[in-house]
Design a protein around this motif. Structure first.
Motif, PDB file in Angstrom:
ATOM      1  N   ALA A 118       0.831  -1.206   0.000  1.00 40.03           N
ATOM      2  CA  ALA A 118       0.000   0.000   0.000  1.00 40.03           C
ATOM      3  C   ALA A 118       0.864   1.253   0.000  1.00 40.03           C
ATOM      4  N   ASP A 119       0.327   2.333  -0.594  1.00 41.09           N
ATOM      5  CA  ASP A 119       1.001   3.632  -0.608  1.00 41.09           C
ATOM      6  C   ASP A 119       0.573   4.391   0.650  1.00 41.09           C
ATOM      7  N   ILE A 120       1.381   4.253   1.699  1.00 41.37           N
ATOM      8  CA  ILE A 120       1.065   4.870   2.983  1.00 41.37           C
ATOM      9  C   ILE A 120       2.150   5.882   3.321  1.00 41.37           C
ATOM     10  N   ARG A 121       1.734   7.098   3.599  1.00 39.58           N
ATOM     11  CA  ARG A 121       2.662   8.170   3.895  1.00 39.58           C
ATOM     12  C   ARG A 121       2.524   8.551   5.375  1.00 39.58           C
ATOM     13  N   TYR A 122       3.678   8.466   6.060  1.00 39.00           N
ATOM     14  CA  TYR A 122       3.667   8.724   7.499  1.00 39.00           C
ATOM     15  C   TYR A 122       4.996   9.313   7.914  1.00 39.00           C
ATOM     16  N   THR A 123       4.932  10.414   8.637  1.00 39.20           N
ATOM     17  CA  THR A 123       6.146  11.043   9.168  1.00 39.20           C
ATOM     18  C   THR A 123       6.250  10.698  10.642  1.00 39.20           C
ATOM     19  N   PRO A 124       7.255   9.928  11.036  1.00 42.33           N
ATOM     20  CA  PRO A 124       7.373   9.503  12.446  1.00 42.33           C
ATOM     21  C   PRO A 124       7.473  10.703  13.387  1.00 42.33           C
ATOM     22  N   GLN A 125       6.807  10.580  14.517  1.00 39.42           N
ATOM     23  CA  GLN A 125       6.845  11.592  15.574  1.00 39.42           C
ATOM     24  C   GLN A 125       6.838  10.879  16.920  1.00 39.42           C
ATOM     25  N   ASP A 126       7.661  11.345  17.818  1.00 36.40           N
ATOM     26  CA  ASP A 126       7.737  10.703  19.136  1.00 36.40           C
ATOM     27  C   ASP A 126       6.612  11.254  20.017  1.00 36.40           C
ATOM     28  N   ARG A 127       5.389  10.700  19.817  1.00 34.51           N
ATOM     29  CA  ARG A 127       4.216  11.189  20.550  1.00 34.51           C
ATOM     30  C   ARG A 127       3.666  10.060  21.428  1.00 34.51           C
ATOM     31  N   TRP A 128       3.324  10.389  22.671  1.00 37.27           N
ATOM     32  CA  TRP A 128       2.821   9.398  23.614  1.00 37.27           C
ATOM     33  C   TRP A 128       1.357   9.704  23.973  1.00 37.27           C
ATOM     34  N   VAL A 129       0.575   8.639  24.096  1.00 37.21           N
ATOM     35  CA  VAL A 129      -0.835   8.772  24.442  1.00 37.21           C
ATOM     36  C   VAL A 129      -1.190   7.753  25.522  1.00 37.21           C
ATOM     37  N   THR A 130      -2.366   7.968  26.135  1.00 41.35           N
ATOM     38  CA  THR A 130      -2.874   7.017  27.138  1.00 41.35           C
ATOM     39  C   THR A 130      -3.780   6.007  26.443  1.00 41.35           C
ATOM     40  N   ALA A 131      -3.368   4.734  26.443  1.00 42.76           N
ATOM     41  CA  ALA A 131      -4.126   3.669  25.774  1.00 42.76           C
ATOM     42  C   ALA A 131      -3.654   2.330  26.319  1.00 42.76           C
ATOM     43  N   ASP A 132      -3.854   1.255  25.533  1.00 50.00           N
ATOM     44  CA  ASP A 132      -3.325  -0.062  25.890  1.00 50.00           C
ATOM     45  C   ASP A 132      -2.917  -0.766  24.607  1.00 50.00           C
ATOM     46  N   ASP A 133      -2.620  -2.070  24.718  1.00 51.91           N
ATOM     47  CA  ASP A 133      -2.079  -2.780  23.550  1.00 51.91           C
ATOM     48  C   ASP A 133      -3.114  -3.005  22.450  1.00 51.91           C
ATOM     49  N   LEU A 134      -4.401  -2.678  22.706  1.00 47.92           N
ATOM     50  CA  LEU A 134      -5.406  -2.809  21.651  1.00 47.92           C
ATOM     51  C   LEU A 134      -5.461  -1.585  20.730  1.00 47.92           C
ATOM     52  N   LEU A 135      -4.625  -0.566  21.012  1.00 54.78           N
ATOM     53  CA  LEU A 135      -4.613   0.613  20.144  1.00 54.78           C
ATOM     54  C   LEU A 135      -4.255   0.252  18.709  1.00 54.78           C
ATOM     55  N   SER A 136      -3.439  -0.772  18.541  1.00 53.79           N
ATOM     56  CA  SER A 136      -3.060  -1.175  17.176  1.00 53.79           C
ATOM     57  C   SER A 136      -4.290  -1.563  16.354  1.00 53.79           C
ATOM     58  N   ALA A 137      -5.355  -2.084  17.016  1.00 49.02           N
ATOM     59  CA  ALA A 137      -6.553  -2.469  16.280  1.00 49.02           C
ATOM     60  C   ALA A 137      -7.230  -1.255  15.656  1.00 49.02           C
ATOM     61  N   VAL A 138      -7.111  -0.086  16.291  1.00 51.97           N
ATOM     62  CA  VAL A 138      -7.672   1.142  15.719  1.00 51.97           C
ATOM     63  C   VAL A 138      -6.993   1.453  14.387  1.00 51.97           C
ATOM     64  N   PHE A 139      -5.652   1.396  14.373  1.00 50.31           N
ATOM     65  CA  PHE A 139      -4.911   1.681  13.139  1.00 50.31           C
ATOM     66  C   PHE A 139      -5.138   0.599  12.095  1.00 50.31           C
ATOM     67  N   ILE A 140      -5.176  -0.657  12.516  1.00 49.41           N
ATOM     68  CA  ILE A 140      -5.384  -1.751  11.551  1.00 49.41           C
ATOM     69  C   ILE A 140      -6.730  -1.581  10.839  1.00 49.41           C
ATOM     70  N   ASN A 141      -7.784  -1.260  11.593  1.00 54.82           N
ATOM     71  CA  ASN A 141      -9.110  -1.127  10.977  1.00 54.82           C
ATOM     72  C   ASN A 141      -9.192   0.096  10.066  1.00 54.82           C
ATOM     73  N   LEU A 142      -8.633   1.230  10.501  1.00 49.05           N
ATOM     74  CA  LEU A 142      -8.737   2.441   9.691  1.00 49.05           C
ATOM     75  C   LEU A 142      -7.860   2.366   8.441  1.00 49.05           C
ATOM     76  N   ILE A 143      -6.620   1.903   8.600  1.00 46.67           N
ATOM     77  CA  ILE A 143      -5.734   1.767   7.423  1.00 46.67           C
ATOM     78  C   ILE A 143      -6.253   0.660   6.513  1.00 46.67           C
TER      79      ILE A 143
END
Length: 632
Positions: free
Chosen positions: A502-527
């Protein structure tokens, strides 16, 4: 100006109407007179028209005054008689007439005075009638009895309701001592009440004795009866029978206690993570709430050949009912586990003398019932004398049913989890192998065959996605969130790795948020949605920025977009929106997770006002300071 009076003149003498009309004119009293010579015509007129007063010649026929009064009870009747007819007038007054006039003595002043007096008398009679009916109604509706007693406590008067409350005839109570109807233990209180009521109003609760010996609870209100002579002749006593109210209050209190205990047991059961925790928790809570010193729980095995001890609390050594395995055919379990009948023993030492050293005074074995099936038993013991009241027996039976329902739910839950774990594990393994072979096959083929192999791999990946969504939903439903700092950059990079083509454009940023290990499911579903539904050549852009303690993440694509009418539906469960086919779970899970973290999510047009130029999913997450020495 008041409306003129309407007078109905009923007379056989032609001159009476003229006489009355002339007198009214001379008196300047606004009035309209209507005259009839026949009684039938008169009565018909009274039914048709309103009149204020009737002037009647009683000599027309016997009983005419009573007939008019009967047909028009609210209208005054004044008799018009001659001097020699006074005896008939007197008799008519007794039968319903209100007053009389003598023709030969009729003057305008006398006529006006008589009319006004008759009207006033009728109004007073009407008011008194209403008051009388009101008091009669009040008397019939009163639930309290009334007594009047003299200074020595002798009953001078007793109402019918008072006699009914105590089951006596009214005549039997009059002349008797009030204290003779008071329960012996409350006599001193009753004496003090009567003495105080001679000076001021006083109230108290007393127990009274009925004629059949039954005791009733009564609320007493007493006040002095004042008279024209100095001092007071006695005390008026109002008596309200509150026995039914007290019993209802006691019943409600017991019921509320039962509901509270059951609610606490259910709450403990529903908050348990597994069967052992459930049974240990409900046993401990039951002992605590019902003041038992020990107990145990048995469950019948799958083959229903025996019952096994699951948990116990506070049972003494050598206690007969403290066994790891019990025989379903041995008493009392043949009744408790076999027939679902509770077993209560209030004199334990007499029933089981072999347990004399155990110090047990009372014992109960309650069946655990799920639906119509007995699944186990709860045993309870008391080291002090204990009588199992009907209410307590009912409560314990209810607790047994609630535990049975909780056990059944837990077993179904455990079975479902077992099969789900087994299915998820085996399907994932099969999907992994299938995706590997499909990928190898696509690399060795060309043309239409290569496309078919690619579609095969995509179908298997969709199966894996469904399994992943089911696993995520299960964790959301079952696990208590353990939120903490998560590196947003690491999560995004790890997910992008799953979409190598896939053509995915992302600029890495050292940003921290309050969540848990299921946060990856948010990105998997949206991407995944953007890649799956964007079509050939779709480009995906991922950005984030921090605004006032909140991280705003945007995932935009150049696909066909989402129509405005469907934007508010895309996060609903099983809603697929205007895009290609899907299961309608991914975006629902995404919203659930974002809200679980304390954020929100929405969808917009990538280019405002142009839905066809792509979608932009944006969500917020609570930002937190960077954590050194951690990768997220």
């Amino acid at each position: 100006m008041p409306d003129p009076l309407r007078l109905l003149v009923i007379t056989g003498s032609p001159g009476d109407a003229a006489l009355v009309g002339e007198a009214l004119r001379k008196a300047a009293l606004p009035a309209e007179t209507v005259s009839y010579r026949q009684i039938a015509e008169c009565l018909d007129a009274l039914r048709r028209e309103p009149f204020d007063l009737v002037l009647l010649d009683p000599g027309l026929e016997p009983g005419v005054a009573a007939r008019v009064r009967s047909d028009a009870p609210g209208i005054p009747v004044v008799l018009l008689v001659s001097r020699d007819g006074l005896d008939a007038a007197v008799r008519a007054l007794w039968r319903g007439a209100d007053d009389y006039l003598v023709r030969e003595r009729l003057t305008p002043e006398l006529l006006v005075c008589t009319v006004r007096h008759a009207l006033a008398l009728k109004r007073a009679e009407t008011v008194l009638g209403r008051v009388d009916r009101l008091w009669c109604e009040i008397g019939r509706s009163l639930h309290e009895g009334v007594l009047v007693v003299d200074t020595g406590g002798t009953i001078l008067f007793a109402s019918a309701r008072m006699a009914e409350i105590l089951g006596y005839a009214v005549g039997r109570m009059q002349g008797a001592s009030f204290l003779s109807f008071v329960d012996q233990g409350d006599v001193p209180l009753a004496k003090a009440l009567i003495e105080r009521a001679g000076r001021e109003r006083a109230e108290a609760g007393l127990r009274l004795r009925r004629s059949d010996g039954a005791a009733i609870d009564a609320r007493i209100a007493a006040s002095p009866v004042t008279g024209v002579n100095p001092g007071y002749p006695g005390v008026a006593v109002g008596v309200a029978d509150v026995t039914g109210q007290r019993l209802a209050e006691e019943k409600a209190r017991r019921r509320n206690t039962q509901l509270y205990v059951i609610n606490q047991v259910v709450r403990t059961a529903t908050s348990s993570a597994d069967m052992d925790e459930l049974l240990a928790g409900v046993l401990e809570r039951t002992l605590e709430l019902l003041d038992f010193e020990g107990g145990s729980v048995y469950l019948i095995n799958t083959g229903r050949s025996r019952a096994e001890l699951v948990t116990e609390i506070g049972l003494p050594e050598g206690f007969s009912f403290r066994r790891r395995i019990v025989d379903l055919n041995a008493p009392p379990y043949d009744a408790v586990l076999g027939r679902g009948t509770a077993h209560f023993v209030e004199d334990y030492l007499r029933a089981y003398p072999q347990d004399a050293c155990a110090g047990i005074q009372a014992f109960a074995s309650i069946p655990i019932i799920a639906g119509k099936r007995v699944t186990g038993a709860v045993n309870l013991v008391s080291r002090s004398v204990h009588v199992f009241s009907p209410d307590e027996r009912e409560l314990l039976a209810s607790i047994g049913r609630e535990i049975g329902s909780a056990v059944e739910r837990m077993r179904l839950h455990e079975h479902a989890n077992f099969y789900l774990d087994l299915m998820t594990h085996d399907i994932n393994n099969a999907n992994t192998v299938a995706i590997g072979y499909a990928t190898l096959l696509a690399e060795t083929l060309s043309g239409p065959e290569r496309d078919i192999a690619g579609k095969l791999a995509a179908a298997v990946r969709q199966s894996a996605e469904i399994i992943g969504n089911v696993s995520t939903i299960r964790r959301i439903m079952e696990e208590i969130p353990a939120l903490g700092p998560v590196n947003l950059d690491h999560v995004a990079k790890s997910v992008i790795y799953f979409f190598p083509d896939a053509d995915i454009r992302y600029t890495p940023q050292d940003r921290w948020v309050t969540a848990d290990d299921l946060l990856s499911a948010v990105f998997i579903n949206l991407i995944g949605n953007a890649v799956k539904f964007g079509g050939p050549g779709v480009s995906v852009s991922i950005t984030s920025r921090e605004e006032g303690g909140t991280a705003l993440v945007s995932i935009e694509d150049t696909g066909p977009g989402i129509p405005d009418a469907e934007k508010h539906l895309v996060f609903e469960k099983f809603r697929k929106g205007g895009r290609k086919s899907g299961k309608g779970l991914g975006l629902h899970i995404t919203r659930t997770l974002v809200e679980r973290y304390g954020g929100r999510i929405w969808v917009e047009d990538r280019v405002p006002g142009h839905p066809e130029r792509g979608a932009a999913f944006r969500f917020t997450l609570p930002a937190c300071p960077p954590v050194t020495g951690r990768s997220g």
